[in-house]
Design a protein around this motif. Structure first.
Motif, PDB file in Angstrom:
ATOM      1  N   THR A 177       0.851  -1.180   0.000  1.00 16.39           N
ATOM      2  CA  THR A 177       0.000   0.000   0.000  1.00 16.39           C
ATOM      3  C   THR A 177       0.895   1.241   0.000  1.00 16.39           C
ATOM      4  O   THR A 177       2.044   1.185   0.444  1.00 16.39           O
ATOM      5  CB  THR A 177      -0.903   0.031   1.239  1.00 16.39           C
ATOM      6  OG1 THR A 177      -0.081  -0.011   2.414  1.00 16.39           O
ATOM      7  CG2 THR A 177      -1.868  -1.141   1.241  1.00 16.39           C
ATOM      8  N   PRO A 178       0.381   2.381  -0.464  1.00 19.58           N
ATOM      9  CA  PRO A 178       1.207   3.597  -0.500  1.00 19.58           C
ATOM     10  C   PRO A 178       1.435   4.215   0.867  1.00 19.58           C
ATOM     11  O   PRO A 178       2.346   5.012   1.053  1.00 19.58           O
ATOM     12  CB  PRO A 178       0.401   4.541  -1.403  1.00 19.58           C
ATOM     13  CG  PRO A 178      -1.013   4.083  -1.257  1.00 19.58           C
ATOM     14  CD  PRO A 178      -0.942   2.594  -1.099  1.00 19.58           C
ATOM     15  N   LEU A 179       0.591   3.844   1.832  1.00 22.67           N
ATOM     16  CA  LEU A 179       0.672   4.427   3.170  1.00 22.67           C
ATOM     17  C   LEU A 179       0.711   3.323   4.212  1.00 22.67           C
ATOM     18  O   LEU A 179      -0.099   2.394   4.183  1.00 22.67           O
ATOM     19  CB  LEU A 179      -0.539   5.338   3.414  1.00 22.67           C
ATOM     20  CG  LEU A 179      -0.703   5.950   4.806  1.00 22.67           C
ATOM     21  CD1 LEU A 179       0.493   6.825   5.157  1.00 22.67           C
ATOM     22  CD2 LEU A 179      -1.999   6.756   4.872  1.00 22.67           C
ATOM     23  N   ILE A 180       1.667   3.416   5.134  1.00 23.04           N
ATOM     24  CA  ILE A 180       1.780   2.479   6.243  1.00 23.04           C
ATOM     25  C   ILE A 180       1.645   3.256   7.546  1.00 23.04           C
ATOM     26  O   ILE A 180       2.302   4.276   7.736  1.00 23.04           O
ATOM     27  CB  ILE A 180       3.122   1.724   6.223  1.00 23.04           C
ATOM     28  CG1 ILE A 180       3.230   0.849   4.962  1.00 23.04           C
ATOM     29  CG2 ILE A 180       3.287   0.858   7.472  1.00 23.04           C
ATOM     30  CD1 ILE A 180       4.573   0.165   4.822  1.00 23.04           C
ATOM     31  N   ILE A 181       0.778   2.768   8.430  1.00 17.09           N
ATOM     32  CA  ILE A 181       0.572   3.407   9.726  1.00 17.09           C
ATOM     33  C   ILE A 181       1.005   2.460  10.833  1.00 17.09           C
ATOM     34  O   ILE A 181       0.642   1.286  10.831  1.00 17.09           O
ATOM     35  CB  ILE A 181      -0.899   3.824   9.909  1.00 17.09           C
ATOM     36  CG1 ILE A 181      -1.208   5.034   9.006  1.00 17.09           C
ATOM     37  CG2 ILE A 181      -1.208   4.154  11.358  1.00 17.09           C
ATOM     38  CD1 ILE A 181      -2.603   5.581   9.148  1.00 17.09           C
ATOM     39  N   LEU A 182       1.784   2.989  11.777  1.00 16.21           N
ATOM     40  CA  LEU A 182       2.268   2.187  12.893  1.00 16.21           C
ATOM     41  C   LEU A 182       1.875   2.866  14.198  1.00 16.21           C
ATOM     42  O   LEU A 182       2.123   4.063  14.388  1.00 16.21           O
ATOM     43  CB  LEU A 182       3.786   2.022  12.844  1.00 16.21           C
ATOM     44  CG  LEU A 182       4.380   1.418  11.570  1.00 16.21           C
ATOM     45  CD1 LEU A 182       4.899   2.506  10.641  1.00 16.21           C
ATOM     46  CD2 LEU A 182       5.503   0.452  11.907  1.00 16.21           C
ATOM     47  N   ASP A 183       1.267   2.106  15.091  1.00 12.56           N
ATOM     48  CA  ASP A 183       0.851   2.622  16.387  1.00 12.56           C
ATOM     49  C   ASP A 183       1.869   2.201  17.438  1.00 12.56           C
ATOM     50  O   ASP A 183       1.956   1.026  17.793  1.00 12.56           O
ATOM     51  CB  ASP A 183      -0.545   2.090  16.730  1.00 12.56           C
ATOM     52  CG  ASP A 183      -1.173   2.805  17.915  1.00 12.56           C
ATOM     53  OD1 ASP A 183      -0.565   3.768  18.421  1.00 12.56           O
ATOM     54  OD2 ASP A 183      -2.266   2.413  18.343  1.00 12.56           O
ATOM     55  N   GLN A 191      12.541   6.408   1.918  1.00 13.47           N
ATOM     56  CA  GLN A 191      13.422   6.881   0.846  1.00 13.47           C
ATOM     57  C   GLN A 191      13.522   5.865  -0.290  1.00 13.47           C
ATOM     58  O   GLN A 191      13.550   6.232  -1.465  1.00 13.47           O
ATOM     59  CB  GLN A 191      14.816   7.173   1.425  1.00 13.47           C
ATOM     60  CG  GLN A 191      14.824   8.318   2.427  1.00 13.47           C
ATOM     61  CD  GLN A 191      16.142   8.429   3.175  1.00 13.47           C
ATOM     62  OE1 GLN A 191      16.937   7.482   3.239  1.00 13.47           O
ATOM     63  NE2 GLN A 191      16.397   9.587   3.770  1.00 13.47           N
ATOM     64  N   GLU A 192      13.549   4.569   0.060  1.00  6.34           N
ATOM     65  CA  GLU A 192      13.750   3.527  -0.953  1.00  6.34           C
ATOM     66  C   GLU A 192      12.454   3.106  -1.653  1.00  6.34           C
ATOM     67  O   GLU A 192      12.491   2.682  -2.807  1.00  6.34           O
ATOM     68  CB  GLU A 192      14.409   2.296  -0.312  1.00  6.34           C
ATOM     69  CG  GLU A 192      15.843   2.548   0.152  1.00  6.34           C
ATOM     70  CD  GLU A 192      16.481   1.296   0.721  1.00  6.34           C
ATOM     71  OE1 GLU A 192      15.853   0.221   0.669  1.00  6.34           O
ATOM     72  OE2 GLU A 192      17.625   1.384   1.213  1.00  6.34           O
ATOM     73  N   THR A 193      11.329   3.226  -0.963  1.00  4.67           N
ATOM     74  CA  THR A 193      10.063   2.742  -1.535  1.00  4.67           C
ATOM     75  C   THR A 193       9.116   3.858  -1.959  1.00  4.67           C
ATOM     76  O   THR A 193       8.125   3.605  -2.632  1.00  4.67           O
ATOM     77  CB  THR A 193       9.317   1.849  -0.533  1.00  4.67           C
ATOM     78  OG1 THR A 193       8.877   2.646   0.581  1.00  4.67           O
ATOM     79  CG2 THR A 193      10.214   0.725  -0.021  1.00  4.67           C
ATOM     80  N   GLU A 194       9.384   5.092  -1.508  1.00  8.16           N
ATOM     81  CA  GLU A 194       8.501   6.236  -1.784  1.00  8.16           C
ATOM     82  C   GLU A 194       7.154   6.100  -1.082  1.00  8.16           C
ATOM     83  O   GLU A 194       6.214   6.834  -1.380  1.00  8.16           O
ATOM     84  CB  GLU A 194       8.281   6.440  -3.298  1.00  8.16           C
ATOM     85  CG  GLU A 194       9.358   7.252  -3.974  1.00  8.16           C
ATOM     86  CD  GLU A 194       9.336   8.725  -3.582  1.00  8.16           C
ATOM     87  OE1 GLU A 194       8.428   9.442  -4.019  1.00  8.16           O
ATOM     88  OE2 GLU A 194      10.223   9.140  -2.816  1.00  8.16           O
ATOM     89  N   LYS A 195       7.041   5.136  -0.160  1.00 11.03           N
ATOM     90  CA  LYS A 195       5.824   5.041   0.635  1.00 11.03           C
ATOM     91  C   LYS A 195       5.842   6.123   1.707  1.00 11.03           C
ATOM     92  O   LYS A 195       6.907   6.613   2.089  1.00 11.03           O
ATOM     93  CB  LYS A 195       5.716   3.664   1.298  1.00 11.03           C
ATOM     94  CG  LYS A 195       5.572   2.500   0.333  1.00 11.03           C
ATOM     95  CD  LYS A 195       5.486   1.186   1.076  1.00 11.03           C
ATOM     96  CE  LYS A 195       5.482   0.001   0.123  1.00 11.03           C
ATOM     97  NZ  LYS A 195       4.295  -0.034  -0.736  1.00 11.03           N
ATOM     98  N   CYS A 196       4.659   6.477   2.193  1.00 12.04           N
ATOM     99  CA  CYS A 196       4.560   7.366   3.345  1.00 12.04           C
ATOM    100  C   CYS A 196       4.357   6.503   4.577  1.00 12.04           C
ATOM    101  O   CYS A 196       3.544   5.578   4.566  1.00 12.04           O
ATOM    102  CB  CYS A 196       3.391   8.341   3.175  1.00 12.04           C
ATOM    103  SG  CYS A 196       3.144   9.442   4.594  1.00 12.04           S
TER     104      CYS A 196
END
Length: 236
Positions: free
Chosen positions: A141-147, A170-175
């Protein structure tokens, strides 16, 4: 010009429902999450950070990494990461060549390929956190959220995990958006931060928060002060 925005929240309110009605925790929240950004979410305990993250996950397809303990099982590291491919597999859960490639890629990115055959309960807490991040990466997914991803980790592993998250953006361009109480490290490594207080939710670069004195009002305790020159909190 490329549109780097993955998720944008405009004037949203967050809260929860109960028998007597609805309770609003915070209103007029405006956030923009863009590709390749590492964004930390900070605030005092009970301020509503988890509620905000849960609200955002309902808006956009997101990989989520929570801090709850895993249920007992005999899954290997590879099998645990492969669970991230469930949205793409057929009804019997068979992995395709693409699924396997995504799992291997996620392990390579997090540098845990050597753990693939180990049972997940045989590895350390720091390694397990990398495995859970790899599972989120495998979901693609383009966005990863960690709690609270650094909960239960010592300082060495906290820093290593923060650096891993920074490298992955930086390497995947994911947020990657994560909540944390390790504010000093977050200030040093985050591209942007979101500060939650009882009055506002504000997003900006760490350097701008420092220059505006925003960290000075984060905790209502005269014994906790922020040193703008050193960029860290002190106890007096």
């Amino acid at each position: 010009m490329e549109n780097k925005t993955i998720l944008k929240a405009s004037d949203i309110s967050i809260g929860y429902s109960h028998k007597k009605g609805n309770t609003i925790i915070s209103s007029n929240i405006n956030l923009t999450l863009e590709k390749g950004q590492l964004i930390s979410l900070i605030g005092a305990n009970g301020i509503g950070k988890s509620t905000l993250l849960k609200t955002l996950t309902g808006i956009q397809k997101i990989s989520v990494v929570l801090t709850e303990k895993l249920p007992p099982s005999n899954l290997t590291v590879f099998e645990l990461i492969a669970l991230g491919r469930q949205p793409y597999t057929n009804w019997i859960g068979k992995l395709s060549e693409l699924d396997v490639a995504k799992v291997n890629e996620a392990m390579e990115l997090t540098k845990i390929s050597h753990l693939a055959a180990k049972k997940y309960y045989e590895i350390s807490d720091g390694q397990l956190q990398k495995v859970l991040i790899a599972r989120a990466l495998a979901q693609d997914t383009p966005l990863i959220i960690l709690d609270e991803p650094t909960t239960h980790l010592d300082l060495l592993h906290k820093v290593a995990l923060f650096k891993l998250l920074k490298r992955l953006t930086q390497e995947t361009e994911k947020c990657i958006l994560f909540s944390t109480h390790d504010i000093d490290i977050a200030i040093q490594l985050s591209d942007e931060m979101i500060i939650m207080t009882p009055e506002t939710v504000v997003q900006d670069e760490p350097c701008n928060f420092i220059s505006k004195g925003s960290f000075n009002t984060l905790f209502k305790d005269e014994h906790i002060v922020f040193d703008a020159e050193k960029g860290r909190f002190f106890f007096i």
